[in-house]
Design an enzyme around this catalytic site. Sequence first.
Site, PDB file in Angstrom:
ATOM      1  N   LYS A 203       0.857  -1.190   0.000  1.00  0.00           N
ATOM      2  CA  LYS A 203       0.000   0.000   0.000  1.00  0.00           C
ATOM      3  C   LYS A 203       0.892   1.239   0.000  1.00  0.00           C
ATOM      4  O   LYS A 203       1.749   1.399   0.876  1.00  0.00           O
ATOM      5  CB  LYS A 203      -0.926  -0.001   1.221  1.00  0.00           C
ATOM      6  CG  LYS A 203      -1.729   1.307   1.374  1.00  0.00           C
ATOM      7  CD  LYS A 203      -2.755   1.246   2.518  1.00  0.00           C
ATOM      8  CE  LYS A 203      -3.365   2.621   2.787  1.00  0.00           C
ATOM      9  NZ  LYS A 203      -4.340   2.623   3.897  1.00  0.00           N
TER      10      LYS A 203
ATOM     11  N   ASP B 107      -2.326  10.077   3.953  1.00  0.00           N
ATOM     12  CA  ASP B 107      -3.754   9.774   4.024  1.00  0.00           C
ATOM     13  C   ASP B 107      -4.433  10.774   4.957  1.00  0.00           C
ATOM     14  O   ASP B 107      -4.416  10.606   6.170  1.00  0.00           O
ATOM     15  CB  ASP B 107      -3.957   8.336   4.528  1.00  0.00           C
ATOM     16  CG  ASP B 107      -5.438   7.977   4.655  1.00  0.00           C
ATOM     17  OD1 ASP B 107      -6.278   8.733   4.126  1.00  0.00           O
ATOM     18  OD2 ASP B 107      -5.732   6.928   5.273  1.00  0.00           O
TER      19      ASP B 107
ATOM     20  N   LYS C  48      -9.930  13.077   8.226  1.00  0.00           N
ATOM     21  CA  LYS C  48      -9.609  12.528   9.539  1.00  0.00           C
ATOM     22  C   LYS C  48      -9.511  13.654  10.569  1.00  0.00           C
ATOM     23  O   LYS C  48      -9.142  14.776  10.209  1.00  0.00           O
ATOM     24  CB  LYS C  48      -8.230  11.843   9.494  1.00  0.00           C
ATOM     25  CG  LYS C  48      -8.185  10.495   8.802  1.00  0.00           C
ATOM     26  CD  LYS C  48      -6.777   9.924   8.860  1.00  0.00           C
ATOM     27  CE  LYS C  48      -6.657   8.622   8.078  1.00  0.00           C
ATOM     28  NZ  LYS C  48      -7.452   7.518   8.636  1.00  0.00           N
TER      29      LYS C  48
ATOM     30  N   ASP D 259       1.501   5.882   5.859  1.00  0.00           N
ATOM     31  CA  ASP D 259       0.525   5.039   5.173  1.00  0.00           C
ATOM     32  C   ASP D 259       1.098   4.424   3.889  1.00  0.00           C
ATOM     33  O   ASP D 259       0.376   3.767   3.141  1.00  0.00           O
ATOM     34  CB  ASP D 259      -0.748   5.857   4.873  1.00  0.00           C
ATOM     35  CG  ASP D 259      -2.005   5.015   4.960  1.00  0.00           C
ATOM     36  OD1 ASP D 259      -1.956   3.933   5.558  1.00  0.00           O
ATOM     37  OD2 ASP D 259      -3.043   5.439   4.396  1.00  0.00           O
TER      38      ASP D 259
ATOM     39  N   ASP E 248     -12.164   7.645   3.313  1.00  0.00           N
ATOM     40  CA  ASP E 248     -11.009   7.288   4.145  1.00  0.00           C
ATOM     41  C   ASP E 248     -10.679   5.793   4.039  1.00  0.00           C
ATOM     42  O   ASP E 248      -9.655   5.347   4.531  1.00  0.00           O
ATOM     43  CB  ASP E 248     -11.266   7.689   5.601  1.00  0.00           C
ATOM     44  CG  ASP E 248      -9.983   7.750   6.412  1.00  0.00           C
ATOM     45  OD1 ASP E 248      -8.898   7.686   5.806  1.00  0.00           O
ATOM     46  OD2 ASP E 248     -10.077   7.878   7.650  1.00  0.00           O
TER      47      ASP E 248
ATOM     48  N   GLU F 276      -9.506   4.281   1.568  1.00  0.00           N
ATOM     49  CA  GLU F 276      -8.891   4.471   0.250  1.00  0.00           C
ATOM     50  C   GLU F 276      -7.869   3.392  -0.095  1.00  0.00           C
ATOM     51  O   GLU F 276      -7.670   3.076  -1.254  1.00  0.00           O
ATOM     52  CB  GLU F 276      -8.225   5.854   0.194  1.00  0.00           C
ATOM     53  CG  GLU F 276      -6.810   5.946   0.795  1.00  0.00           C
ATOM     54  CD  GLU F 276      -6.717   5.595   2.279  1.00  0.00           C
ATOM     55  OE1 GLU F 276      -7.736   5.732   2.983  1.00  0.00           O
ATOM     56  OE2 GLU F 276      -5.636   5.170   2.725  1.00  0.00           O
TER      57      GLU F 276
ATOM     58  N   ARG G 175      -7.839   0.169   0.263  1.00  0.00           N
ATOM     59  CA  ARG G 175      -8.385  -1.000  -0.421  1.00  0.00           C
ATOM     60  C   ARG G 175      -8.726  -0.694  -1.875  1.00  0.00           C
ATOM     61  O   ARG G 175      -8.727  -1.585  -2.717  1.00  0.00           O
ATOM     62  CB  ARG G 175      -9.609  -1.521   0.349  1.00  0.00           C
ATOM     63  CG  ARG G 175     -10.763  -0.570   0.399  1.00  0.00           C
ATOM     64  CD  ARG G 175     -11.756  -0.916   1.499  1.00  0.00           C
ATOM     65  NE  ARG G 175     -11.234  -0.655   2.843  1.00  0.00           N
ATOM     66  CZ  ARG G 175     -11.904  -0.880   3.963  1.00  0.00           C
ATOM     67  NH1 ARG G 175     -13.134  -1.395   3.920  1.00  0.00           N
ATOM     68  NH2 ARG G 175     -11.378  -0.625   5.148  1.00  0.00           N
TER      69      ARG G 175
HETATM   70  N1  BES Z   1      -4.532   4.302   6.753  1.00  0.00           N
HETATM   71  C1  BES Z   1      -5.734   4.046   7.450  1.00  0.00           C
HETATM   72  C2  BES Z   1      -5.584   2.931   8.479  1.00  0.00           C
HETATM   73  C3  BES Z   1      -4.671   3.187   9.651  1.00  0.00           C
HETATM   74  C4  BES Z   1      -5.200   3.593  10.862  1.00  0.00           C
HETATM   75  C5  BES Z   1      -3.328   2.959   9.563  1.00  0.00           C
HETATM   76  C6  BES Z   1      -4.375   3.809  11.940  1.00  0.00           C
HETATM   77  C7  BES Z   1      -2.492   3.177  10.648  1.00  0.00           C
HETATM   78  C8  BES Z   1      -3.017   3.596  11.835  1.00  0.00           C
HETATM   79  C9  BES Z   1      -6.844   3.661   6.486  1.00  0.00           C
HETATM   80  O1  BES Z   1      -6.781   4.210   5.230  1.00  0.00           O
HETATM   81  C10 BES Z   1      -8.118   4.124   7.092  1.00  0.00           C
HETATM   82  O2  BES Z   1      -8.308   5.308   7.189  1.00  0.00           O
HETATM   83  N2  BES Z   1      -8.981   3.192   7.461  1.00  0.00           N
HETATM   84  C11 BES Z   1     -10.215   3.517   8.061  1.00  0.00           C
HETATM   85  C12 BES Z   1     -11.276   2.657   7.408  1.00  0.00           C
HETATM   86  C13 BES Z   1     -12.673   3.040   7.781  1.00  0.00           C
HETATM   87  C14 BES Z   1     -13.036   4.351   7.133  1.00  0.00           C
HETATM   88  C15 BES Z   1     -13.597   1.953   7.335  1.00  0.00           C
HETATM   89  C16 BES Z   1     -10.109   3.208   9.548  1.00  0.00           C
HETATM   90  O3  BES Z   1      -9.463   2.235   9.903  1.00  0.00           O
HETATM   91  O4  BES Z   1     -10.640   3.981  10.332  1.00  0.00           O
HETATM   92 ZN    ZN Z   2      -4.922   4.776   4.563  1.00  0.00          ZN
HETATM   93 MN    MN Z   3      -7.719   6.121   5.137  1.00  0.00          MN
END
Ligand code: BES
Ligand code: ZN
Ligand code: MN
Length: 465
Positions: free
Chosen positions: A236, A241, A248, A259, A318, A320, A322
């Site tokens: 990834k 992000d 966020k 990220d 968010d 993104e 996937r």
């Molecule tokens: N990059 C984040 C996941 C992440 C969170 C990595 C904390 C490292 C530390 C990912 O893109 C994300 O934002 N995921 C969201 C998904 C949700 C919107 C379904 C999440 O985990 O909150």
């Molecule tokens: Zn992310």
């Molecule tokens: Mn994200």
Amino acid sequence: MEIKVLNDAKELKTEVLVINKFEGEKTSNELANKFAVEKDKFEGKFGQTYLLQTLGQDNADKILIVGFGKKDEFNAPKMTEAVAKSVKKLQQIHAKKACFDFDVMCDYGKSAAIGAYIADYAFDKYKSEKSTKVDEITFTKFSKAEVEEGIIYGEAMKLTRDLANEPAAYATPTKLAEVAQNIEGITTEVFDKDEIERMNMGAYLAVAKGSIQPPKFIHMKYTGKNPKKRIAIIGKGLCFDSGGMDLKPASSMLTMRDDMSGAACVLGVMSALAKLQPELEVHGIIAACENMPGNGAYKPGDILTAKNGKTIEVDNTDAEGRLTLADAICYASELGVNEIIDIATLTGACMVALGTSVSGIMGNDEDMIANIIRTAKNSGEKFWELPLYPEYKDSLKSDIADMKNTGSRYGGASAAGVFLKEFVSGNAKWAHIDIAGTAFLEKPQKEFISGATGVGVRTLLNYLK
Ligand code: BES
Ligand code: ZN
Ligand code: MN
């Protein structure tokens, strides 16, 4: 730090001699036995250290004893940890040169060198005052070949950690492409926005739209002699992000330069392959971009078409990672490889479930997953399997597209997993590694300082070997 190997160290004069002690046993040094073991009752529990001033009674000025714990529980990952611990101690006492003369039953040279590299690591290029470092260490009981292999792993981890620690303003998609193109012994192709469009990567492109940083799709290829298998590793590569339109909160955004830790891991692994020469064909793939809420940004409610024709309703911008991985997995599937492994800082849910020292793993082949988990364990990393039951797909149901990119509040790591599975095709075995909790530490943990850990590099390199 320079690492040397010297097999006859009897008369060696050194600043610090580092020796080991197993619980219930003596050390290899008389002076250490007399003062540390007999007098001070130093037990040698795993990770304990004891520093002895020799006052001219030994060839070394000081002796550092490191506890190896119970002999029958000692193994390669413990060697890495023990050496890291010793090097940290050497830094603390401002030692410049040390000789490690361990009394052990196997050639742990590789694990020892990796430990030295992990402890020697600092990300201080932006600091006026640099961190204290040991100049030179010498190992006596290990073979040159093992130590040299450890150095290759150590260098790979360092590259990964540096890239993930760098601010997003430096480690841009363009920069990652440049790093990939400069790795020796592999071929690299970089696709620009127009070409990504022509390849129909509608999910990945949508994520990239909100940023002025242009996306770069990076395809590296290592070809070993008589390749026995063809494997794709996908990282990834979200260079930042922000969450996009589903922005966020500030505190969650603070570390989101990490990220691209999956991408950094893939770059680290690819950088080591030409030196290790495994008999494989390995494709390193990164769909690099930023997730920003700029003018052109994709929006909740948009419908995207991935490379394989499946449509996705954007439920949350968010989620993104996937989307970018979906197109990268389609691309890897079209290469007709035997195995696909993706590694990604994908879900906060994985971090909530497993914490900061265990990565999540899921996939479509039990043997492959078991094999990777076992490899991780022997490499000093911890992976744990999470389920991909079809029930998780229910939450991704969309009224207007083939699926949504997010669903319920619960089981987020597995929901992301079943989403990715939709894009694996052909006969490829596939595993997905979620490193959201393990890639980047907010505070020091065991042998790691805060910041990037380089997680995945050791496991993937050992798996590929
Ligand atoms: N990059 C984040 C996941 C992440 C969170 C990595 C904390 C490292 C530390 C990912 O893109 C994300 O934002 N995921 C969201 C998904 C949700 C919107 C379904 C999440 O985990 O909150
Ligand atoms: Zn992310
Ligand atoms: Mn994200």
